[in-house]
Every structure is written in structure tokens, then in C-alpha cells.
Write a protein that holds these residues in place. Structure first.
Motif, mmCIF file in Angstrom:
data_model
loop_
_atom_site.group_PDB
_atom_site.id
_atom_site.type_symbol
_atom_site.label_atom_id
_atom_site.label_comp_id
_atom_site.label_asym_id
_atom_site.label_seq_id
_atom_site.Cartn_x
_atom_site.Cartn_y
_atom_site.Cartn_z
ATOM 1 N N MET A 1 14.038 14.115 38.627
ATOM 2 C CA MET A 1 12.873 14.653 39.339
ATOM 3 C C MET A 1 11.595 13.952 38.912
ATOM 4 S SD MET A 1 13.624 18.610 39.318
ATOM 5 C CE MET A 1 14.847 18.909 38.099
ATOM 6 N N GLN B 1 6.917 17.195 44.312
ATOM 7 C CA GLN B 1 8.106 16.961 43.491
ATOM 8 C C GLN B 1 9.228 16.347 44.313
ATOM 9 O OE1 GLN B 1 8.848 19.866 40.435
ATOM 10 N NE2 GLN B 1 11.007 19.939 40.895
ATOM 11 N N SER C 1 11.694 13.845 34.995
ATOM 12 C CA SER C 1 12.641 14.696 34.277
ATOM 13 C C SER C 1 14.068 14.366 34.680
ATOM 14 C CB SER C 1 12.424 16.170 34.615
ATOM 15 O OG SER C 1 11.070 16.491 34.674
ATOM 16 N N THR D 1 6.011 26.219 38.297
ATOM 17 C CA THR D 1 6.211 26.829 36.985
ATOM 18 C C THR D 1 6.548 25.762 35.957
ATOM 19 O OG1 THR D 1 8.515 27.184 37.573
ATOM 20 C CG2 THR D 1 7.037 29.068 37.826
ATOM 21 N N SER D 2 6.495 26.163 34.699
ATOM 22 C CA SER D 2 6.839 25.234 33.617
ATOM 23 C C SER D 2 8.237 25.558 33.116
ATOM 24 C CB SER D 2 5.850 25.381 32.466
ATOM 25 O OG SER D 2 6.096 26.594 31.783
ATOM 26 N N PHE D 3 8.788 24.659 32.349
ATOM 27 C CA PHE D 3 10.106 24.864 31.758
ATOM 28 C C PHE D 3 10.109 26.167 30.939
ATOM 29 C CE2 PHE D 3 13.240 24.346 28.381
ATOM 30 C CZ PHE D 3 14.349 23.939 29.094
ATOM 31 N N THR D 4 9.074 26.342 30.114
ATOM 32 C CA THR D 4 9.001 27.533 29.254
ATOM 33 C C THR D 4 8.999 28.810 30.099
ATOM 34 O OG1 THR D 4 7.739 26.251 27.671
ATOM 35 C CG2 THR D 4 7.665 28.628 27.388
ATOM 36 N N THR E 1 5.251 13.499 35.728
ATOM 37 C CA THR E 1 6.402 13.743 34.842
ATOM 38 C C THR E 1 7.698 13.301 35.492
ATOM 39 O OG1 THR E 1 5.375 15.577 33.659
ATOM 40 C CG2 THR E 1 7.753 15.564 33.686
ATOM 41 N N GLU F 1 12.581 14.861 29.361
ATOM 42 C CA GLU F 1 11.376 14.839 30.182
ATOM 43 C C GLU F 1 10.327 13.909 29.584
ATOM 44 O OE1 GLU F 1 10.521 18.523 32.754
ATOM 45 O OE2 GLU F 1 9.805 18.930 30.750
ATOM 46 N N GLU G 1 5.402 24.773 21.550
ATOM 47 C CA GLU G 1 4.378 25.262 22.478
ATOM 48 C C GLU G 1 4.631 24.788 23.902
ATOM 49 O OE1 GLU G 1 0.137 25.686 21.037
ATOM 50 O OE2 GLU G 1 0.879 24.151 19.674
ATOM 51 N N SER G 2 4.073 25.534 24.858
ATOM 52 C CA SER G 2 4.176 25.154 26.268
ATOM 53 C C SER G 2 2.976 24.279 26.630
ATOM 54 C CB SER G 2 4.198 26.410 27.141
ATOM 55 O OG SER G 2 3.749 26.125 28.444
ATOM 56 N N LEU G 3 3.265 23.126 27.181
ATOM 57 C CA LEU G 3 2.204 22.204 27.590
ATOM 58 C C LEU G 3 1.321 22.834 28.669
ATOM 59 C CD1 LEU G 3 0.961 19.302 27.630
ATOM 60 C CD2 LEU G 3 2.691 18.738 29.344
ATOM 61 N N TYR G 4 1.939 23.464 29.660
ATOM 62 C CA TYR G 4 1.157 24.067 30.751
ATOM 63 C C TYR G 4 0.236 25.181 30.221
ATOM 64 C CZ TYR G 4 3.297 21.774 34.825
ATOM 65 O OH TYR G 4 3.679 20.862 35.791
ATOM 66 N N ARG H 1 14.331 19.035 26.299
ATOM 67 C CA ARG H 1 14.067 20.460 26.515
ATOM 68 C C ARG H 1 15.336 21.269 26.258
ATOM 69 N NH1 ARG H 1 9.058 21.141 29.006
ATOM 70 N NH2 ARG H 1 9.143 22.789 27.467
HETATM 71 C C1 16G Z 1 8.610 21.498 33.849
HETATM 72 C C2 16G Z 1 8.018 20.471 34.810
HETATM 73 C C3 16G Z 1 7.165 19.457 34.104
HETATM 74 C C4 16G Z 1 6.153 20.115 33.185
HETATM 75 C C5 16G Z 1 6.846 21.043 32.234
HETATM 76 C C6 16G Z 1 5.867 21.808 31.351
HETATM 77 C C7 16G Z 1 9.920 20.258 36.404
HETATM 78 C C8 16G Z 1 10.796 19.349 37.162
HETATM 79 N N1 16G Z 1 9.027 19.738 35.568
HETATM 80 O O1 16G Z 1 9.672 20.977 33.130
HETATM 81 O O2 16G Z 1 6.481 18.708 35.085
HETATM 82 O O3 16G Z 1 5.433 19.149 32.450
HETATM 83 O O4 16G Z 1 7.616 22.011 32.966
HETATM 84 O O5 16G Z 1 6.633 22.571 30.473
HETATM 85 O O6 16G Z 1 10.034 21.443 36.561
HETATM 86 P P1 16G Z 1 6.084 23.445 29.287
HETATM 87 O O7 16G Z 1 4.835 24.128 29.744
HETATM 88 O O8 16G Z 1 7.201 24.364 28.983
HETATM 89 O O9 16G Z 1 5.782 22.522 28.126
#
Ligand code: 16G
Length: 244
Positions: A210, A184, A227, A86-89, A225, A144, A165-168, A134
């Protein structure tokens, strides 16, 4: 309540009384608990007994003291499952908390050797580098630094604002990247001077450091990444299966 003829020492009984009040929400997050004087009056015990109970709860991370202000209930940790990618968001929204970032650096740079190796690139190949603080509910949670193979997400920094915005989400929806798994590592360490300042923590707060390498369906890595999560606000849990 506390019982004087119990075999359990008084300070332990007071400690458990305070713990119960935290768990049940009588003492809620970030609020001040009664002073040592009030507690010693209430239980008719010495100040020293109360201090001992509180000191142990501070060491366990349930309480913290603010100089000149008193003792406060530390907010519970964000508990993340170590099973899903999952992503942070996504993690924050799933908990009903807000997610935002402060972008500290965003650029397309030649990959350093270690990053190139992790992403199976030739050294110097272009990577998108994004450094973010974050935040969740306006509190800094992690620092991060992300590297994505630039050829897979051309112009991503021109077209998107990663402070909101969410990167993922952008990688999935706009660049069609299917992230299937990640490798990880998690380790504990002390905070660097920059982390102390940006995460607003003191030097006793441990960092969960991480690294994540994320792969696509062709089993090719595309994200690297690093973090630094606040060790006092974050924990991980995993379901373990017996091998027997
Ligand atoms: C999380 C991920 C990171 C990823 C990010 C995307 C961990 C340790 N890392 O923080 O690899 O790039 O989410 O976040 O969980 P976003 O989609 O919210 O921008």
C-alpha cells in the motif's frame, strides 16, 4: 454429519463439517484439528477423502499444516474498513489488540525524487524517515516506511519513541496537524527477501502493498507511506453505493 446417499461428494461434506467447527469455535484459532487418520476413522471414509477436504481448506486459507506437527486453524484476518482515515495503533486498539513497533530506521534525510514529487517538495528537501515493523499481539503484521515533511514536525524523532508511540497521535496532539483525507493504493505482490524474514512468512504468503499520501485541511500532502501488510492476516472491506 455426513450422509452417504447424498448427491454432495463425501469430501465436500467433511470439508463443510470442518469449516463449521472453525466458524463456531469448536476448533479454535492456532489449535490442531484431529489428524487425517482420526477423521477418516470417525467418518469411515478413506484417508484420501479427508486429505482432499483438508487440502482445499488449506488452499482457502482456513487451515495450515506444520511439517511433522499436524494441521492447525489459521487465525482470522484483521478486517479493516476502507472508509476512515485511521492509524495502525487505532485499528489494533479498536479490536482490543495491542500495537507496538520495532523501529528499524529513524532519521531526517533529503527526499528522494519520488517522495519529493508526492509531497510537492523540491528534491532534496528534508523529510523525517521512519521505518517500522508493526506488531500486534507480538506478531509482525506489516513493514512500513513513512516520510513526513520535516518542517512540519521538527525534532519529532528526538522527543518520541516510536516503538511504543503512535505517530498520528503525536502529529495531531503535538504538532497540530489536521489530517483530513488520504489517497491510498492497494496492490498484491510477492514478498521481498527482507519481508519474508521480518514478517516471518513463507514465500506463498502474498503481500498487500500500500501507499498512502495523507493531506491536511489546506489540501497539502504531508505524509507518504509505503506499507507491506501480510496478505494472510489482513483484508479490507468497503461499502459500495450504486451509481444508478
Ligand atoms: C497506518 C498507515 C500509515 C500511518 C500509520 C500511523 C496504512 C496503510 N497506513 O499504518 O500511513 O503512517 O498507520 O500509525 O494504513 P501509528 O499512528 O500507529 O504510528
Amino acid at each position: 454429519m455426513i450422509t452417504r446417499d447424498s448427491a454432495v461428494p463425501l469430501y465436500i461434506q467433511i470439508k463443510e463439517y470442518i469449516r463449521q467447527n472453525i466458524v463456531s469455535g469448536v476448533y479454535s484459532e492456532n489449535t490442531r484439528i484431529p489428524s487425517e487418520r482420526q477423521l477418516s476413522d470417525q467418518f469411515e471414509v478413506s484417508r484420501l477423502t479427508v486429505t482432499k477436504a483438508i487440502t482445499e481448506l488449506v488452499q482457502e486459507g482456513l487451515l495450515h499444516t506444520r511439517v511433522g506437527k499436524g494441521t492447525f486453524v489459521t487465525p482470522g484476518k484483521i478486517n479493516q474498513e476502507l472508509r476512515t482515515l485511521t492509524s495502525f495503533t487505532e485499528e489494533m486498539l479498536r479490536r482490543g489488540q495491542s500495537a507496538a513497533s520495532r523501529v528499524l530506521y529513524a532519521s531526517v534525510d533529503p527526499a528522494e525524487e519520488e517522495i519529493a514529487r508526492a509531497l510537492s517538495l523540491v528534491p532534496g528537501a528534508k523529510v523525517m524517515v521512519l521505518k517500522r515493523l508493526r506488531l500486534s499481539d507480538e506478531q509482525a503484521i506489516a513493514l512500513e516506511i513513512t516520510h513526513i515533511i520535516d518542517a512540519l514536525c521538527p525534532n519529532i524523532l528526538v522527543n518520541h519513541d516510536f516503538s511504543c508511540e503512535s505517530l498520528y497521535r503525536v502529529l495531531r496532539d503535538e504538532y497540530g496537524l489536521h489530517m483530513t483525507h488520504a489517497q491510498q493504493t492497494i496492490e498484491a505482490r510477492r514478498a521481498t527477501a527482507t519481508e519474508l524474514e521480518l514478517l516471518k512468512i513463507d514465500s506463498h504468503t502474498p503481500i498487500l502493498s500500500m501507499t498512502r499520501i495523507t493531506f491536511n485541511e489546506q489540501d497539502a500532502p504531508f505524509e507518504y507511506t509505503r506499507s507491506a501488510y501480510r496478505g494472510d492476516r489482513y483484508k479490507f472491506n468497503a461499502v459500495l453505493h450504486s451509481v444508478g
